[in-house]
Design an enzyme around this catalytic site. Structure first.
Site, PDB file in Angstrom:
ATOM      1  CB  ALA A  66      -0.893  -0.005   1.234  1.00  0.00           C
ATOM      2  CG  ASN A 115       5.720   7.865   3.713  1.00  0.00           C
ATOM      3  OD1 ASN A 115       4.626   8.390   3.900  1.00  0.00           O
ATOM      4  ND2 ASN A 115       6.002   6.628   4.091  1.00  0.00           N
ATOM      5  N   GLY A 118       0.694  11.311   4.701  1.00  0.00           N
ATOM      6  CA  GLY A 118      -0.557  11.683   5.388  1.00  0.00           C
ATOM      7  C   GLY A 118      -1.814  11.343   4.611  1.00  0.00           C
ATOM      8  CG  PHE A 119      -3.943   8.190   5.234  1.00  0.00           C
ATOM      9  CD1 PHE A 119      -2.894   7.313   5.034  1.00  0.00           C
ATOM     10  CD2 PHE A 119      -4.797   7.968   6.327  1.00  0.00           C
ATOM     11  CE1 PHE A 119      -2.694   6.235   5.896  1.00  0.00           C
ATOM     12  CE2 PHE A 119      -4.608   6.896   7.188  1.00  0.00           C
ATOM     13  CZ  PHE A 119      -3.541   6.031   6.972  1.00  0.00           C
ATOM     14  CG  ASN A 144      -4.167   0.040   3.455  1.00  0.00           C
ATOM     15  OD1 ASN A 144      -4.611   0.980   4.092  1.00  0.00           O
ATOM     16  ND2 ASN A 144      -3.064  -0.609   3.800  1.00  0.00           N
ATOM     17  CB  SER A 180      -0.325   5.552   8.602  1.00  0.00           C
ATOM     18  OG  SER A 180       0.318   6.764   8.277  1.00  0.00           O
ATOM     19  CG  ASN A 182       3.309   9.819   7.866  1.00  0.00           C
ATOM     20  OD1 ASN A 182       4.160  10.238   8.649  1.00  0.00           O
ATOM     21  ND2 ASN A 182       3.591   8.966   6.881  1.00  0.00           N
ATOM     22  CB  THR A 183      -3.303   9.897  10.148  1.00  0.00           C
ATOM     23  OG1 THR A 183      -3.250   9.880   8.719  1.00  0.00           O
ATOM     24  CG2 THR A 183      -4.661  10.432  10.584  1.00  0.00           C
ATOM     25  CE  LYS A 213       1.262  -1.797   5.958  1.00  0.00           C
ATOM     26  NZ  LYS A 213       1.392  -1.230   4.611  1.00  0.00           N
ATOM     27  CB  THR A 241       5.719  -3.811  10.165  1.00  0.00           C
ATOM     28  OG1 THR A 241       6.922  -3.388   9.490  1.00  0.00           O
ATOM     29  CG2 THR A 241       6.002  -4.930  11.090  1.00  0.00           C
ATOM     30  CG  ASN A 242       2.375   1.343   7.935  1.00  0.00           C
ATOM     31  OD1 ASN A 242       3.101   2.057   7.231  1.00  0.00           O
ATOM     32  ND2 ASN A 242       1.065   1.403   7.882  1.00  0.00           N
ATOM     33  CB  THR A 243       6.863   3.450   7.643  1.00  0.00           C
ATOM     34  OG1 THR A 243       5.758   4.195   8.150  1.00  0.00           O
ATOM     35  CG2 THR A 243       6.713   3.291   6.145  1.00  0.00           C
ATOM     36  CB  SER A 312      11.488   1.041   0.147  1.00  0.00           C
ATOM     37  OG  SER A 312      10.577   1.670   1.007  1.00  0.00           O
TER      38      SER A 312
HETATM   39  C1  FMN Z   1       5.755   6.631   0.052  1.00  0.00           C
HETATM   40  C2  FMN Z   1       5.096   5.599   0.902  1.00  0.00           C
HETATM   41  C3  FMN Z   1       3.739   5.677   1.129  1.00  0.00           C
HETATM   42  C4  FMN Z   1       3.112   4.722   1.921  1.00  0.00           C
HETATM   43  N1  FMN Z   1       1.760   4.808   2.095  1.00  0.00           N
HETATM   44  C5  FMN Z   1       1.136   3.828   2.790  1.00  0.00           C
HETATM   45  C6  FMN Z   1      -0.267   3.858   2.927  1.00  0.00           C
HETATM   46  O1  FMN Z   1      -0.952   4.744   2.404  1.00  0.00           O
HETATM   47  N2  FMN Z   1      -0.852   2.856   3.647  1.00  0.00           N
HETATM   48  C7  FMN Z   1      -0.135   1.842   4.217  1.00  0.00           C
HETATM   49  O2  FMN Z   1      -0.718   0.951   4.837  1.00  0.00           O
HETATM   50  N3  FMN Z   1       1.202   1.802   4.088  1.00  0.00           N
HETATM   51  C8  FMN Z   1       1.842   2.761   3.401  1.00  0.00           C
HETATM   52  N4  FMN Z   1       3.194   2.706   3.271  1.00  0.00           N
HETATM   53  C9  FMN Z   1       3.931   1.608   3.916  1.00  0.00           C
HETATM   54  C10 FMN Z   1       4.205   0.448   2.962  1.00  0.00           C
HETATM   55  O3  FMN Z   1       3.008  -0.157   2.533  1.00  0.00           O
HETATM   56  C11 FMN Z   1       5.075  -0.614   3.653  1.00  0.00           C
HETATM   57  O4  FMN Z   1       4.368  -1.146   4.754  1.00  0.00           O
HETATM   58  C12 FMN Z   1       6.397  -0.040   4.154  1.00  0.00           C
HETATM   59  O5  FMN Z   1       6.903   0.907   3.235  1.00  0.00           O
HETATM   60  C13 FMN Z   1       7.438  -1.119   4.361  1.00  0.00           C
HETATM   61  O6  FMN Z   1       7.733  -1.791   3.144  1.00  0.00           O
HETATM   62  P1  FMN Z   1       9.040  -1.452   2.269  1.00  0.00           P
HETATM   63  O7  FMN Z   1      10.211  -1.437   3.198  1.00  0.00           O
HETATM   64  O8  FMN Z   1       9.100  -2.509   1.222  1.00  0.00           O
HETATM   65  O9  FMN Z   1       8.799  -0.099   1.689  1.00  0.00           O
HETATM   66  C14 FMN Z   1       3.857   3.669   2.504  1.00  0.00           C
HETATM   67  C15 FMN Z   1       5.232   3.610   2.274  1.00  0.00           C
HETATM   68  C16 FMN Z   1       5.857   4.549   1.483  1.00  0.00           C
HETATM   69  C17 FMN Z   1       7.334   4.448   1.256  1.00  0.00           C
END
Ligand code: FMN
Length: 349
Positions: A66, A115, A118-119, A144, A180, A182-183, A213, A241-243, A312
């Site tokens: 996502a 990043n 912020g959705f 998502n 996330s 960012n919210t 998630k 996981t998320n970030t 990424s």
């Molecule tokens: C630019 C960017 C935007 C993202 N936006 C979302 C998002 O809208 N919703 C979400 O669940 N995760 C979001 N993520 C998180 C990714 O889905 C993923 O969980 C996270 O980047 C870890 O995976 P990676 O190391 O392969 O990037 C975002 C990540 C990046 C880099």
């Protein structure tokens, strides 16, 4: 090809580069020749990679995480890049602009991103029309969902249930994003009361699988407790996981947003592994965070992931990465004597 254009792309602001990529990938919707060319180049499938999940067939287990295709404009383009499935979003009920720019940064030496988007997304109304237009999709699609920034926490449930009600028919699975960074206040929703109420309402609205998630910024034991509780309350799977907001992972971090990419790899694996130790065999697990090779994808699969996701590393390595992961997985599965990916999932537990 990507190595040739990468220096030029990396001279651009990350969001501008993303918009360019989006333009190219959107053209896959209207130009079958381009789509065919990319498919031949990048899309890999093999019976050993096929699996039935969520009532559909995944022809390969590598998905687009996502955040790349927030507005569902690139579903065909995602298949053209070689992905076996795509998770669109995070989308919110009302269109929103997201945080002020700049809000996306590259840490090139670390092959990592930071990043604070912020959705930013087109909102339910527009995205639903787009989904309607392209349904049924070229690959399985996860949707998502998140709450709008202006929605107070005590009304967040309404945002999630509205999105489930309107969109579930298009989804192979849905994802509750309360992780996330960012919210403001979103991660506070990672609590028992909210999760219990949300899944009990969600189950009245759809029979489609709904996954949770999670963030990596908690102790492994907390992640295990949280996810076990979510599954008990009705979650059909966990995405970990998320970030992360652990800025110590980078030598020169900015003081905002979430970090993804190579520096997240071990942290994300640790959380995933702890969750899988408890939940493998009881629910469906998807691993994401720092996956950048076939070996890393295979490690997650053997630890219990039915599917993996990438974001990424795609920016740093280009779509040949997706092909290389899939080709590498075929080799690794054969080397270990598996005849199907399903046999490998959780094989090292
Ligand atoms: C630019 C960017 C935007 C993202 N936006 C979302 C998002 O809208 N919703 C979400 O669940 N995760 C979001 N993520 C998180 C990714 O889905 C993923 O969980 C996270 O980047 C870890 O995976 P990676 O190391 O392969 O990037 C975002 C990540 C990046 C880099």
């Amino acid at each position: 090809m990507y190595e040739t254009i990468k220096p030029l792309l990396f001279k651009l602001e990350p969001e501008t580069a993303h918009h360019l990529a989006e333009c190219l990938l959107r053209s896959a919707n209207v130009c079958p020749q381009l789509l065919e060319f990319f498919l031949r180049e990048y899309y890999v499938t093999h019976p050993i990679l096929n699996q039935e999940l969520f009532g559909t067939t995944f022809l390969n287990p590598v998905g687009l995480a996502a955040g790349f295709d927030k507005n569902a404009t690139m579903i065909r383009g995602s298949k053209a890049m070689g992905f076996g499935f795509s998770e669109i979003g995070t989308l919110t009920p009302i269109r929103q602009a997201g945080n002020p720019k700049p809000r996306l940064f590259r840490h090139i030496a670390e092959e990592s991103l930071q990043n604070a988007m912020g959705f930013n997304n087109d909102g339910l109304f527009l995205i639903e029309r787009r989904l309607q237009k392209y349904y049924p999709f070229a690959i399985p699609v996860g949707i998502n969902i998140g709450k709008n920034k202006m929605t107070p926490e005590d009304e967040a449930l309404y945002d999630y249930t509205k999105l489930i009600r309107e969109l579930h028919r298009y989804a192979d699975y849905m994802v509750i994003n309360i992780s996330s960074p960012n919210t403001p206040g979103l991660r506070d929703l990672q609590n028992e009361q909210f999760i219990a109420e949300l899944f009990s309402r969600a189950k009245e609205l759809t029979t489609k699988p709904i996954l949770l998630k999670i963030a990596p910024d908690m102790e492994c034991s907390q992640a295990v407790d949280l996810t076990a509780m979510a599954v008990e309350k009705g979650a059909d799977g966990i995405i970990a996981t998320n970030t992360t907001v652990d800025y110590s992972l980078l030598p020169y971090p900015l003081d905002k947003g979430g970090i993804s990419g190579r520096v997240l790899q071990e942290k994300s694996f640790a959380i995933f592994d702890a969750v899988a130790a408890e939940l493998y065999g009881k629910t469906t697990l998807i691993s994401v965070g720092g996956i950048d090779s076939a070996h890393e994808a295979y490690r997650r699969i053997c630890a219990g992931a039915s599917l993996v996701q990438v974001l990424s590393a795609l920016i740093f390595k280009g779509p040949s990465l997706v092909r290389d992961i899939n080709l590498g997985l075929i080799e690794l599965l054969k080397e270990d004597g598996f005849v199907s990916i399903s046999e490998a999932i959780g094989s090292r537990r």
